[in-house]
Scaffold this motif. Sequence first.
Motif, PDB file in Angstrom:
ATOM      1  N   VAL A   1       0.832  -1.196   0.000  1.00 13.69           N
ATOM      2  CA  VAL A   1       0.000   0.000   0.000  1.00 13.69           C
ATOM      3  C   VAL A   1       0.873   1.256   0.000  1.00 13.69           C
ATOM      4  CG1 VAL A   1      -1.681   1.293   1.334  1.00 13.69           C
ATOM      5  CG2 VAL A   1      -1.936  -1.159   1.080  1.00 13.69           C
TER       6      VAL A   1
ATOM      7  N   THR B   1       1.333  12.679  -9.163  1.00 16.30           N
ATOM      8  CA  THR B   1       0.699  13.980  -8.955  1.00 16.30           C
ATOM      9  C   THR B   1       1.738  15.089  -9.061  1.00 16.30           C
ATOM     10  OG1 THR B   1      -0.765  12.862  -7.420  1.00 16.30           O
ATOM     11  CG2 THR B   1      -0.890  15.245  -7.462  1.00 16.30           C
TER      12      THR B   1
ATOM     13  N   LEU C   1       4.303  15.119 -10.820  1.00 18.49           N
ATOM     14  CA  LEU C   1       4.633  15.291 -12.227  1.00 18.49           C
ATOM     15  C   LEU C   1       3.809  16.428 -12.830  1.00 18.49           C
ATOM     16  CD1 LEU C   1       6.363  13.793 -14.305  1.00 18.49           C
ATOM     17  CD2 LEU C   1       4.332  12.523 -14.955  1.00 18.49           C
ATOM     18  N   ASP C   2       2.569  16.556 -12.378  1.00 15.02           N
ATOM     19  CA  ASP C   2       1.764  17.667 -12.864  1.00 15.02           C
ATOM     20  C   ASP C   2       2.069  18.944 -12.092  1.00 15.02           C
ATOM     21  OD1 ASP C   2      -0.206  19.345 -13.885  1.00 15.02           O
ATOM     22  OD2 ASP C   2      -1.646  18.669 -12.384  1.00 15.02           O
TER      23      ASP C   2
ATOM     24  N   TYR D   1     -11.783 -10.277  -4.655  1.00 18.04           N
ATOM     25  CA  TYR D   1     -10.588 -10.028  -3.852  1.00 18.04           C
ATOM     26  C   TYR D   1      -9.836  -8.800  -4.373  1.00 18.04           C
ATOM     27  CZ  TYR D   1      -6.100 -10.934  -1.590  1.00 18.04           C
ATOM     28  OH  TYR D   1      -4.948 -10.812  -0.865  1.00 18.04           O
TER      29      TYR D   1
ATOM     30  N   TRP E   1      -9.426  -4.903  -2.494  1.00 17.66           N
ATOM     31  CA  TRP E   1      -8.216  -4.118  -2.273  1.00 17.66           C
ATOM     32  C   TRP E   1      -8.362  -2.692  -2.765  1.00 17.66           C
ATOM     33  CZ3 TRP E   1      -4.598  -4.341   1.018  1.00 17.66           C
ATOM     34  CH2 TRP E   1      -4.211  -5.568   1.563  1.00 17.66           C
TER      35      TRP E   1
ATOM     36  N   ILE F   1      -7.872   0.627  -0.478  1.00 19.12           N
ATOM     37  CA  ILE F   1      -6.807   1.603  -0.732  1.00 19.12           C
ATOM     38  C   ILE F   1      -7.362   2.908  -1.284  1.00 19.12           C
ATOM     39  CG2 ILE F   1      -4.719   2.049  -2.060  1.00 19.12           C
ATOM     40  CD1 ILE F   1      -4.102  -0.856  -2.023  1.00 19.12           C
TER      41      ILE F   1
ATOM     42  N   HIS G   1      -7.349  15.972  -9.391  1.00 13.38           N
ATOM     43  CA  HIS G   1      -6.443  14.863  -9.089  1.00 13.38           C
ATOM     44  C   HIS G   1      -7.023  13.995  -7.975  1.00 13.38           C
ATOM     45  CE1 HIS G   1      -2.893  15.293 -11.540  1.00 13.38           C
ATOM     46  NE2 HIS G   1      -2.794  16.580 -11.268  1.00 13.38           N
TER      47      HIS G   1
ATOM     48  N   ILE H   1      -8.125  10.186  -8.410  1.00 11.35           N
ATOM     49  CA  ILE H   1      -7.264   9.145  -7.830  1.00 11.35           C
ATOM     50  C   ILE H   1      -8.156   8.041  -7.275  1.00 11.35           C
ATOM     51  CG2 ILE H   1      -5.711   8.600  -5.918  1.00 11.35           C
ATOM     52  CD1 ILE H   1      -4.420  11.311  -6.298  1.00 11.35           C
TER      53      ILE H   1
ATOM     54  N   PHE I   1      -4.042  -3.019 -10.203  1.00 11.11           N
ATOM     55  CA  PHE I   1      -2.831  -2.258  -9.933  1.00 11.11           C
ATOM     56  C   PHE I   1      -2.619  -1.141 -10.954  1.00 11.11           C
ATOM     57  CE2 PHE I   1       1.750  -1.531 -10.444  1.00 11.11           C
ATOM     58  CZ  PHE I   1       1.980  -0.971  -9.192  1.00 11.11           C
TER      59      PHE I   1
ATOM     60  N   THR J   1      -4.842   1.926 -10.850  1.00 14.46           N
ATOM     61  CA  THR J   1      -4.702   3.011  -9.882  1.00 14.46           C
ATOM     62  C   THR J   1      -3.788   4.119 -10.398  1.00 14.46           C
ATOM     63  OG1 THR J   1      -2.976   1.689  -8.855  1.00 14.46           O
ATOM     64  CG2 THR J   1      -5.067   1.749  -7.708  1.00 14.46           C
TER      65      THR J   1
ATOM     66  N   TRP K   1      -5.452   7.825 -13.521  1.00 14.69           N
ATOM     67  CA  TRP K   1      -6.571   8.741 -13.309  1.00 14.69           C
ATOM     68  C   TRP K   1      -6.494  10.025 -14.131  1.00 14.69           C
ATOM     69  CZ3 TRP K   1      -2.510   8.470  -9.795  1.00 14.69           C
ATOM     70  CH2 TRP K   1      -1.869   9.680  -9.509  1.00 14.69           C
TER      71      TRP K   1
ATOM     72  N   MET L   1      -8.314  14.299 -17.221  1.00 17.81           N
ATOM     73  CA  MET L   1      -7.935  15.691 -17.023  1.00 17.81           C
ATOM     74  C   MET L   1      -7.125  16.241 -18.189  1.00 17.81           C
ATOM     75  SD  MET L   1      -6.807  15.025 -13.116  1.00 17.81           S
ATOM     76  CE  MET L   1      -6.074  16.643 -12.947  1.00 17.81           C
TER      77      MET L   1
ATOM     78  N   SER M   1       2.536  15.191 -17.868  1.00 17.04           N
ATOM     79  CA  SER M   1       1.498  14.329 -17.311  1.00 17.04           C
ATOM     80  C   SER M   1       0.573  13.828 -18.391  1.00 17.04           C
ATOM     81  CB  SER M   1       0.634  15.077 -16.305  1.00 17.04           C
ATOM     82  OG  SER M   1       1.407  15.715 -15.381  1.00 17.04           O
TER      83      SER M   1
ATOM     84  N   VAL N   1       2.108  10.911 -20.234  1.00 18.02           N
ATOM     85  CA  VAL N   1       2.329   9.775 -19.335  1.00 18.02           C
ATOM     86  C   VAL N   1       0.998   9.067 -19.035  1.00 18.02           C
ATOM     87  CG1 VAL N   1       2.948   9.116 -16.982  1.00 18.02           C
ATOM     88  CG2 VAL N   1       4.432  10.649 -18.280  1.00 18.02           C
ATOM     89  N   TYR N   2      -0.016   9.840 -18.699  1.00 13.16           N
ATOM     90  CA  TYR N   2      -1.309   9.219 -18.394  1.00 13.16           C
ATOM     91  C   TYR N   2      -1.926   8.559 -19.620  1.00 13.16           C
ATOM     92  CZ  TYR N   2      -1.463  11.286 -13.748  1.00 13.16           C
ATOM     93  OH  TYR N   2      -1.207  11.609 -12.455  1.00 13.16           O
TER      94      TYR N   2
ATOM     95  N   LEU O   1      -0.092   5.252 -19.943  1.00 12.56           N
ATOM     96  CA  LEU O   1      -0.493   4.279 -18.921  1.00 12.56           C
ATOM     97  C   LEU O   1      -1.895   3.737 -19.207  1.00 12.56           C
ATOM     98  CD1 LEU O   1       0.802   6.077 -15.693  1.00 12.56           C
ATOM     99  CD2 LEU O   1       1.631   3.914 -16.625  1.00 12.56           C
TER     100      LEU O   1
END
Lengths: 102, 548
Positions: free
Chosen positions: A84, A95, A97-98, B209, B213, B217, B253, B257, B301, B304, B307, B311, B320, B323-324, B327
Amino acid sequence: MSYTDTNEGKIAHAHDPRYGINVMIWITLLSLTVITIAVAGLDLGNYTLLVAMFIAAIKSGFVINYFMHIRFEDLLFKLFIAGVIMVLLVVFVLTALDVFLR
Amino acid sequence: MSDSTVNTNGDYVNFYQYKGKHSGILGWLLSVDHKRIGLLYLGSMVLFFLVGMTLGFFMRLEMWNPGQDVMGPQTYNALFTLHGIIMIFLVIIPGIPAGFGNFFLPIQIGAEDVSFPRLNLLSWYLYTIGGLLAVASLFLSGGPIDTGWTFYAPYSLRTGTEVIMPLMAAFILGFSSILTGVNFVTTVHRLRAPGMTFFKMPLFIWALYSTAWIQIIGTPIIGITILLVIVERLFGVGLFDPAMGGDPILFQHLFWIYSHPAVYIMILPAMGVVSEIIPTFSRKTIFGYGAIAVSSIAIAFVGTLVWGHHMFTSGMSDESRWVYSFLTFIVALPSGVKIFNWVATMYKGSIKAETPFLYVMAFIFLFSIGGLTGLVLGSLATDVHLHDTYFVVAHFHYVMFGGTIFIFFAALHYWFPKMFGKMYNTKIANIALAIMVVGFNMLYFTFFILGYLGMPRRYYDYLPEFQGMHQFATVGSWVLIAGILLMFTNLFLGLKNGKKAGNNPWGGMTLEWTVPSPPPLLNFKKIPTVKYGPYEYEHYDEVTKNVN
Ligand code: HEM
Ligand SMILES: [Cu+2]
């Protein structure tokens, strides 16, 4: 791990009261809070955030290990917490990065 | 264990007949039996779904003509906000895990209940309190919230409508979700029957399961964000409002997230249900069991980390943005793994095209359209054009409604005989599905075209040239709703007068099909010992020999 293998036995004696150490940690946490507030008054420029996060990380370490009892638990729990924390780190980095490149 | 499965005469007693401390309505409201709690959730969710659907119906009515038809702009804003809040926070986030997960997770892993039955009941109460608060906020003096379900700052800080109470509602609902997550993770680790290793678990369990998680989280982040908005509204703390030195993009953000992983809270359990239904009706071991199981974790995984794709046009940094975008494309890989494995499972299977299977086929069709248009939105260049248009509205209805809700319906039809011990009319169920699929595409496919042509979302008005398509879509909404009502009526009639269903009407191999329908209080006479994987049909006779 099977149906009958509940961890009851282990959990029972992991619960020894350790008032002494808990009080010590409580006092440490309070002092760290005082430091956080004091540091906020100094002008550290770009390092303000880093210092604040660093102190917060130490405090969380104490809370997780002692108040949440993770120090005395199975490896499985430690792995969960480590996972975690890794996710949290990646979220911070993404974050940032922005925020810092905008 | 005292035997709660038989009464003093030696007759079998199911969990409805079992006499606990309380009876009647209290027997439900105070029960800690995971099956009763699951049904409480299912009932509440179906109710909220129908409310949300009615709001959608009125929005579409308003779009019949340009200009004002049945409501003004403020009402329209309130309607889409409520529709969004209800469908997201009260229907599909609790959705499959809280309803079917509660009922079937313990049975599928060979347990008597979840690890924390009381916490389980508490989470239903929190859910109900959250739902009631959301509804109550409509009647406060400020008027219903009009921010959209995303509560974007700074508007949510400045609007005069009632924001704090619905935010509190979302906060409480978040807690309910976290508690369910904690319960499921613990149950899966602690209460599996002897012999059931992780890689012998049904794929539905793997999906629950992974979902649990994300719930644990991710949900605290939305909780904290909500509190920050409340603090800013009450005390003017300048966190998100640029006029006070705050950063509105930071709100986005924090919001996403959580809310992007939340879409995996919605879809992963649905994918788990699909992985149950396909092998049962193909009578074949699922193709690539390990790949499907691990892809759930991989989706959870990688999911997460993506996000920021919500934006792209918000003004965040260019680094960003790519990169986003990159991803986001990676998530398509584990999702593709699932689709291909399902198709490979059906290949050369002896397929019985019964009702739940047909619902799954509708899902694969609709969800593929939703998923692939997601890639269009995930690419930077095309999203700049399509952002905040009806294209987006079409995309998320295809994935959330065509994906998760259609599988919610599939699960209802698959597990109905197990939950209630009765059977519905399968012919009518199939007809209802056909009507829904036609209405669905009339409504939402038209949205893709409208959005591509530039129709912005969240407007009660539009340019005259869009009228033909808007009317076609509205007619589609009537067809869709007719199908939904037919489906629920049919299930309701099945509940009242349906024929008795056998213990294993579909020929399933997971543990729930080895216990009576409806199951007894603690599910099993004797906790089973598991020898084979969940879909090893070569051992079908041995596994199901005691089922009558
Ligand atoms: C049952 C029939 C349904 C109809 C007729 C319907 C119709 C609509 C319409 C007309 C809008 C507003 C478009 C706009 O002006 O921007 C909308 C928005 C939305 N819908 Fe639905 N919908 C239905 C079901 C669902 C379901 C099942 C879900 C999710 C599970 C869902 C989730 C949403 C969300 C999240 C929004 C966005 C709200 C916002 O902009 O804040 N809808 N829907
Ligand atoms: Cu997303």
